[in-house]
Design a protein around this motif. Sequence first.
Motif, PDB file in Angstrom:
ATOM      1  N   MET B 244       0.827  -1.216   0.000  1.00 33.18           N
ATOM      2  CA  MET B 244       0.000   0.000   0.000  1.00 33.18           C
ATOM      3  C   MET B 244       0.856   1.259   0.000  1.00 33.18           C
ATOM      4  O   MET B 244       0.536   2.247  -0.656  1.00 33.18           O
ATOM      5  N   VAL B 245       1.966   1.205   0.745  1.00 27.99           N
ATOM      6  CA  VAL B 245       2.890   2.338   0.733  1.00 27.99           C
ATOM      7  C   VAL B 245       3.409   2.548  -0.692  1.00 27.99           C
ATOM      8  O   VAL B 245       3.439   3.668  -1.221  1.00 27.99           O
ATOM      9  N   ALA B 246       3.794   1.450  -1.337  1.00 25.61           N
ATOM     10  CA  ALA B 246       4.354   1.559  -2.695  1.00 25.61           C
ATOM     11  C   ALA B 246       3.323   2.112  -3.672  1.00 25.61           C
ATOM     12  O   ALA B 246       3.657   2.924  -4.547  1.00 25.61           O
ATOM     13  N   GLU B 247       2.069   1.680  -3.523  1.00 25.26           N
ATOM     14  CA  GLU B 247       1.029   2.158  -4.437  1.00 25.26           C
ATOM     15  C   GLU B 247       0.861   3.675  -4.352  1.00 25.26           C
ATOM     16  O   GLU B 247       0.698   4.350  -5.365  1.00 25.26           O
ATOM     17  N   ILE B 248       0.892   4.196  -3.145  1.00 24.12           N
ATOM     18  CA  ILE B 248       0.729   5.644  -2.979  1.00 24.12           C
ATOM     19  C   ILE B 248       1.970   6.379  -3.473  1.00 24.12           C
ATOM     20  O   ILE B 248       1.881   7.426  -4.126  1.00 24.12           O
ATOM     21  N   ALA B 249       3.146   5.758  -3.208  1.00 28.01           N
ATOM     22  CA  ALA B 249       4.393   6.425  -3.597  1.00 28.01           C
ATOM     23  C   ALA B 249       4.511   6.540  -5.114  1.00 28.01           C
ATOM     24  O   ALA B 249       5.096   7.492  -5.622  1.00 28.01           O
ATOM     25  N   ARG B 250       3.959   5.566  -5.847  1.00 30.12           N
ATOM     26  CA  ARG B 250       4.161   5.591  -7.299  1.00 30.12           C
ATOM     27  C   ARG B 250       2.929   6.087  -8.068  1.00 30.12           C
ATOM     28  O   ARG B 250       2.950   6.166  -9.297  1.00 30.12           O
ATOM     29  N   ASP B 251       1.876   6.417  -7.341  1.00 31.93           N
ATOM     30  CA  ASP B 251       0.668   6.904  -7.997  1.00 31.93           C
ATOM     31  C   ASP B 251       0.911   8.312  -8.538  1.00 31.93           C
ATOM     32  O   ASP B 251       1.484   9.174  -7.854  1.00 31.93           O
ATOM     33  N   ALA B 252       0.481   8.540  -9.758  1.00 34.52           N
ATOM     34  CA  ALA B 252       0.755   9.829 -10.390  1.00 34.52           C
ATOM     35  C   ALA B 252       0.170  10.982  -9.581  1.00 34.52           C
ATOM     36  O   ALA B 252       0.763  12.065  -9.514  1.00 34.52           O
TER      37      ALA B 252
END
Lengths: 447, 439
Positions: B244-252
């Motif tokens: 979940m952290v990664a998803e937010i970090a890489r979300d445009a």
Amino acid sequence: MGEGALKDGIAAGRLGADQYAANFTDLHPPLDRHEAFVEADRCYFCYDAPCQNACPTSIDIPLFIREIVTDNPLGAAETIFEQNILGGMCARVCPTEQLCEEACVREAAEGKPVKIGLLQRYATDIAMAAEAQFFTRAAPTGKRVAVVGAGPAGLACAHRLALHGHDVVIYDARPKAGGLNEYGIASYKAPGGFAQAEVDYVTAIGGITIETGKILGEHFSLSELAGRFDAVFLGLGLGGVNVLRADGEDAQGVDSAIDFIADLRQAADLATLPIGRKVVVIGGGMTAIDAAVQSKLLGAEEVTMVYRRGKEQMNASGFEQDLAAAKGVTIRHWLAPRRIVVRGGEVAGIELSYMALDPAGALKPTGETTIIACDQVFKAIGQTLSTDGEGVQLAGGKIEVDAEGRTSMPKVWAGGDCATGGDDLTVTAVAEGRDAAESINRTLMGL
Amino acid sequence: MADLRNNFVGIKSPNPFWLASAPPTDKAYNVERAFKAGWGGVVWKTLGEAGPPVVNVNGPRYGAIWAGDRRLMGFNNIELITDRDLQKNLQEIKAVKMAWPDCAVVVSIMVPCDEDSWKAILPLVEETGADGIELNFGCPHGMSERGMGAAVGQVPEYVEMVVRWCKQYSRMPVITKLTPNVTDVRKPARAAKNGGTDAVSLINTINSIVSVDLDSFSPNPSIDGKGSHGGYCGPAAKPIALHMVAEIARDAETNGLPISGIGGITTWRDAAEFMALGAGNVQVCTAAMVYGFKIVDEMISGLSNWMDEKGYRTIDDFVGRASRNVTDWQYLNLEYITKARIDQDLCIKCGRCHIVCEDTSHQAIMKEKNGVRHFEVMDNECVGCNLCVNVCPVEDCIEMVALPPGTIDERTGRVVTGKYANWTTHPNNPMRKSVEPAE
């Protein structure tokens, strides 16, 4: 310390009461529940597990350990008893370091195998305490089988026969059933009357009658049994003791290690058991170790084991040798008895020949000798069959059997120490008794 | 010597290890012990609105799952927000902050989802001198039944609305704590950003029933024979949190939004992984509740040594370094071909690799060679799946080796090109973007 602590000669009461109790308590205390979980968790659940392949009774060790770790000790016990109904005693006396635990992949990986023996004890103790019986007899077949010898081979055979619906009568020469489990194993390996409890557990399946004090060749003959029963299984062990063939062997104080071990097991009060101040045990096997260690534990001041060959040739396992050394036993190699030094009809020492291998590899005295002063000598130089076989074919002093345990005589099977093959281990005797029972069953039922 | 000092949305702390809002931060006594032990900051256990405090159950409020030797792997709780008086908490926060000016003191808040409630509590918290606030939109049990916690966090519109109120009525930095009990965590994260949040923190605990008592048939923890779902956390929850952290970090839309990483962090390595995926600092709860506050010594020492070894001077030098490597499956290189290799010197011959491959995968590991027990990978069957590596009890005994370009993959008979090619252009892909075959 007891009053007799430093008394010369053979004397009782060398220790205080609490010392006796402490010396003869469980050699390996059982694992408690958490210890069992931690140990069981170390098992890798190997494929085609080397431990199982190393077990003479082929217990599914990875499965029973997994059952322990999932808090299913009764399931674990059933897995064990399916292959080895004397799994409780084997957990205590098996030389696991030469069998399952030697094969354990953790032994290869880190020199610390999973403690399979202690885990087996954990599960079987729980099941036996709960009096949980896992096997139900098949419908009665009307067949009757005589088993001679209520030791590990005989009990395992009787249980499996009873399971198949046959009726079994076990005859044993001694006053109690159990064989070597009752009479031949060091006291600290199976304290608390375990051998008798196990006999009761095994026979609880039903269909097994035990008649003690009945000796083959004295109270009945083999042909008589073969006539009265549909089949006979001989599991009578090795009742005779080899002789030393040394001068002075008849002196007061030269005793059989086997008898000593048996007396110890049957003693109600260890303080009444006399033991020499300086003891020499002749032999290099498990019996020699058991006698030497227990001499020390009874309060002997000096105990020396002498063996005619080197450390590598000793039958006693490395673990047993280390145990003896830890208990203060001195083990000396390449020494063979030559003469008992007798003074006033009693043992005063033993003269020993130094031994060596000649260029051809034969064991020979070197010509040099030494004397060890002692007041008691135990012979642990092997046992012999106490019967001439009554017509069954012998080989190498044992009853000759085929792969299924069949002897040369129709209707007669044999297994355990009295039979050829095997390695004189409790667990092997169990396997042979069990497998002979399967062979008997196939024969009786025409399978 | 690595510099572990942390500046998270302007909140400074001597190191990036904060204690998460939870029992360890419920009162001054615990928090002062934590600061003495070396923790860089705390998020004070969630304050509710003024008035009679909430009440907790009086029976067991925690449950757990264990690995061997009772090593706690997962933890679950049905505890609510602070059950202490609001004024008492505020006084203690103020005193602690004054006594520990260099450590971060952030206050977690959860009040009903109306403007007046938030407007009322924000100045009270601000008056304590706390460094910031964290909005508890994650608590999955109890409070969510009352329209708070996860009940807010699961509705992006509510998240945005409340964040906006907080920014409007307070000068304090706002950290929005997200619940993992949603299908797409990017939605509430985007909403928080739109509302003006300074940062997000995640994950809160996961809806869970930790175990069932097979005698009473009650879920655990059991309250008089009944159980309620609780919040799951601890080491076993870490992978969910990392994702979940990664998803937010890489979300445009949320890329660059500061993240405080939470979820099963037990060692310095866990912390470094969260930060590599984009977390500017981390929050810990379960590990402290299992081992006590002293674990922060290991975290500080381990992170510092690793940074020295890698040549990272400050935390900013490595934060986010892994998030660029998180991609969609469709962009993974299908021309990267690996085979398992078993080190025969390390192999202890347990046979686990063979039996799992044989029973459940690709029949690619032999069990015997020349009549001897022997485990070796058959390249013509090995798909490079890594299962054998995962089940092998010996570290580094089995490794995955990439076939060098020019060699032949014995399984497919194809030459390894060494070129990058992914699913988007693969001939088997009916939606492929190019007719060019992958080769």
